[in-house]
Write an enzyme that holds these catalytic residues in place. Structure first.
Site, PDB file in Angstrom:
ATOM      1  N   GLY A  50       0.765  -1.244   0.000  1.00  0.00           N
ATOM      2  CA  GLY A  50       0.000   0.000   0.000  1.00  0.00           C
ATOM      3  C   GLY A  50       0.797   1.295   0.000  1.00  0.00           C
ATOM      4  N   ASP A 109      -5.317   2.169  10.607  1.00  0.00           N
ATOM      5  CA  ASP A 109      -6.730   1.825  10.775  1.00  0.00           C
ATOM      6  C   ASP A 109      -6.938   1.439  12.249  1.00  0.00           C
ATOM      7  OD1 ASP A 109      -9.315   0.946  10.463  1.00  0.00           O
ATOM      8  OD2 ASP A 109      -8.911  -0.491   8.897  1.00  0.00           O
ATOM      9  N   GLY A 111      -4.623   0.139  14.038  1.00  0.00           N
ATOM     10  CA  GLY A 111      -3.337   0.405  14.666  1.00  0.00           C
ATOM     11  C   GLY A 111      -2.521  -0.849  14.925  1.00  0.00           C
ATOM     12  N   THR A 113      -1.266  -3.102  12.882  1.00  0.00           N
ATOM     13  CA  THR A 113      -0.141  -3.316  11.971  1.00  0.00           C
ATOM     14  C   THR A 113       1.050  -2.460  12.380  1.00  0.00           C
ATOM     15  OG1 THR A 113      -1.683  -3.774  10.175  1.00  0.00           O
ATOM     16  CG2 THR A 113       0.594  -3.282   9.557  1.00  0.00           C
ATOM     17  N   ASP A 165      -5.756  -0.168  -2.190  1.00  0.00           N
ATOM     18  CA  ASP A 165      -6.486  -1.059  -3.095  1.00  0.00           C
ATOM     19  C   ASP A 165      -7.764  -1.605  -2.474  1.00  0.00           C
ATOM     20  OD1 ASP A 165      -5.028  -2.720  -1.159  1.00  0.00           O
ATOM     21  OD2 ASP A 165      -5.883  -4.371  -2.305  1.00  0.00           O
ATOM     22  N   ARG A 171      -5.073   0.611  -7.321  1.00  0.00           N
ATOM     23  CA  ARG A 171      -3.876   1.161  -6.670  1.00  0.00           C
ATOM     24  C   ARG A 171      -3.280   2.357  -7.392  1.00  0.00           C
ATOM     25  NH1 ARG A 171      -2.058  -2.120  -2.540  1.00  0.00           N
ATOM     26  NH2 ARG A 171      -2.350  -4.352  -2.856  1.00  0.00           N
TER      27      ARG A 171
HETATM   28  P1  XMP Z   1      -4.539  -1.718  10.894  1.00  0.00           P
HETATM   29  O1  XMP Z   1      -5.985  -2.032  11.215  1.00  0.00           O
HETATM   30  O2  XMP Z   1      -3.631  -2.811  11.320  1.00  0.00           O
HETATM   31  O3  XMP Z   1      -4.577  -1.749   9.338  1.00  0.00           O
HETATM   32  O4  XMP Z   1      -4.143  -0.364  11.372  1.00  0.00           O
HETATM   33  C1  XMP Z   1      -3.696  -1.153   8.535  1.00  0.00           C
HETATM   34  C2  XMP Z   1      -3.812  -1.799   7.178  1.00  0.00           C
HETATM   35  O5  XMP Z   1      -5.176  -2.020   6.784  1.00  0.00           O
HETATM   36  C3  XMP Z   1      -5.350  -1.743   5.438  1.00  0.00           C
HETATM   37  N1  XMP Z   1      -6.425  -0.750   5.287  1.00  0.00           N
HETATM   38  C4  XMP Z   1      -6.854  -0.218   4.148  1.00  0.00           C
HETATM   39  N2  XMP Z   1      -6.450  -0.425   2.879  1.00  0.00           N
HETATM   40  N3  XMP Z   1      -8.108   1.068   2.110  1.00  0.00           N
HETATM   41  C5  XMP Z   1      -7.095   0.227   1.862  1.00  0.00           C
HETATM   42  O6  XMP Z   1      -6.739   0.060   0.705  1.00  0.00           O
HETATM   43  C6  XMP Z   1      -8.583   1.331   3.349  1.00  0.00           C
HETATM   44  O7  XMP Z   1      -9.535   2.112   3.518  1.00  0.00           O
HETATM   45  C7  XMP Z   1      -7.908   0.631   4.423  1.00  0.00           C
HETATM   46  N4  XMP Z   1      -8.105   0.635   5.767  1.00  0.00           N
HETATM   47  C8  XMP Z   1      -7.183  -0.230   6.263  1.00  0.00           C
HETATM   48  C9  XMP Z   1      -4.040  -1.258   4.940  1.00  0.00           C
HETATM   49  O8  XMP Z   1      -3.392  -2.350   4.318  1.00  0.00           O
HETATM   50  C10 XMP Z   1      -3.243  -0.876   6.157  1.00  0.00           C
HETATM   51  O9  XMP Z   1      -1.880  -1.077   6.006  1.00  0.00           O
HETATM   52 MG    MG Z   2      -1.122  -1.837   4.016  1.00  0.00          MG
END
Ligand code: XMP
Ligand code: MG
Length: 186
Positions: A50, A109, A111, A113, A165, A171
């Site tokens: 991403g 998102d 948090g 990751t 994506d 993308r």
């Molecule tokens: P967390 O929940 O771990 O997630 O903070 C982070 C990862 O979730 C994916 N993500 C998205 N990808 N559109 C996307 O293309 C979105 O709206 C979205 N929200 C979360 C993304 O891979 C990110 O690294």
């Molecule tokens: Mg990502």
């Protein structure tokens, strides 16, 4: 002019000039904060896939020398949101011990990751560790994680484009757009 807006797109949230202006501001801030650093000491770590476009634009606007590396993660599809389970599928090439590391993520998102990455790199004893994310969805945060550079806070909608994506599509759109909910709500 340009690429036609896909039918799955609901609306454009951040257009190209808005993104480019903000990325320039972030690059200026990072360049000021890391002023005087040596090339071999400053490592940008992009989180695949991403962040690849954001990282490319950000890195090219830095006025301080830096190296670029990547890491790839995969979240466990069903469990991830509940448990934050993250799997490392490709590690960096560079040894990060003693380096100034800046993790470059597309979006914060829940948090989970970024928290996983932060802990992973912290354990490797870098000289310093910071994080940058282009986007953040504050309504979705579940865990606290240090975020030093943020592009935009956005509402809780699924966004695509500029590296982001849906099922590996959209993308390379030059803007960031909200998808129509019917596309991702099954
Ligand atoms: P967390 O929940 O771990 O997630 O903070 C982070 C990862 O979730 C994916 N993500 C998205 N990808 N559109 C996307 O293309 C979105 O709206 C979205 N929200 C979360 C993304 O891979 C990110 O690294
Ligand atoms: Mg990502």
């Amino acid at each position: 002019m340009g690429v036609p807006v896909p039918d799955s797109v609901d609306y454009i949230l951040l257009d190209e000039p808005t993104i480019q202006n903000r990325v320039q501001e972030m690059a200026d801030q990072i360049s000021a904060d890391y002023h005087g650093i040596r090339n071999e000491d400053f490592l940008l770590v992009g989180v695949l896939k991403g962040s690849f476009i954001y990282l490319a634009d950000l890195a090219r606007r830095l006025t301080v020398p830096h190296r670029v590396d990547f890491i790839a993660l995969s979240s466990y599809a069903d469990k991830a949101e509940a448990t934050g389970a993250v799997r490392l599928i490709m590690d960096t090439r560079a040894d990060v011990a003693g380096k100034h590391v800046l993790i470059v993520e597309d979006i914060l998102d829940t948090g989970y990751t970024l928290r996983y990455l932060y802990r992973l790199f912290e354990a490797r004893e870098p000289a310093s560790l910071r994080t940058a994310a282009l986007l953040s969805k504050p309504d979705r945060h579940k865990v606290e994680v240090p975020l030093h550079y943020l592009g935009f806070s956005i509402p809780d909608v699924w966004v695509v484009g500029y590296g982001l994506d849906y099922a590996d599509r959209f993308r390379t759109l030059p803007y960031i757009a909200a998808l129509k909910p019917r596309v991702y709500q099954k």
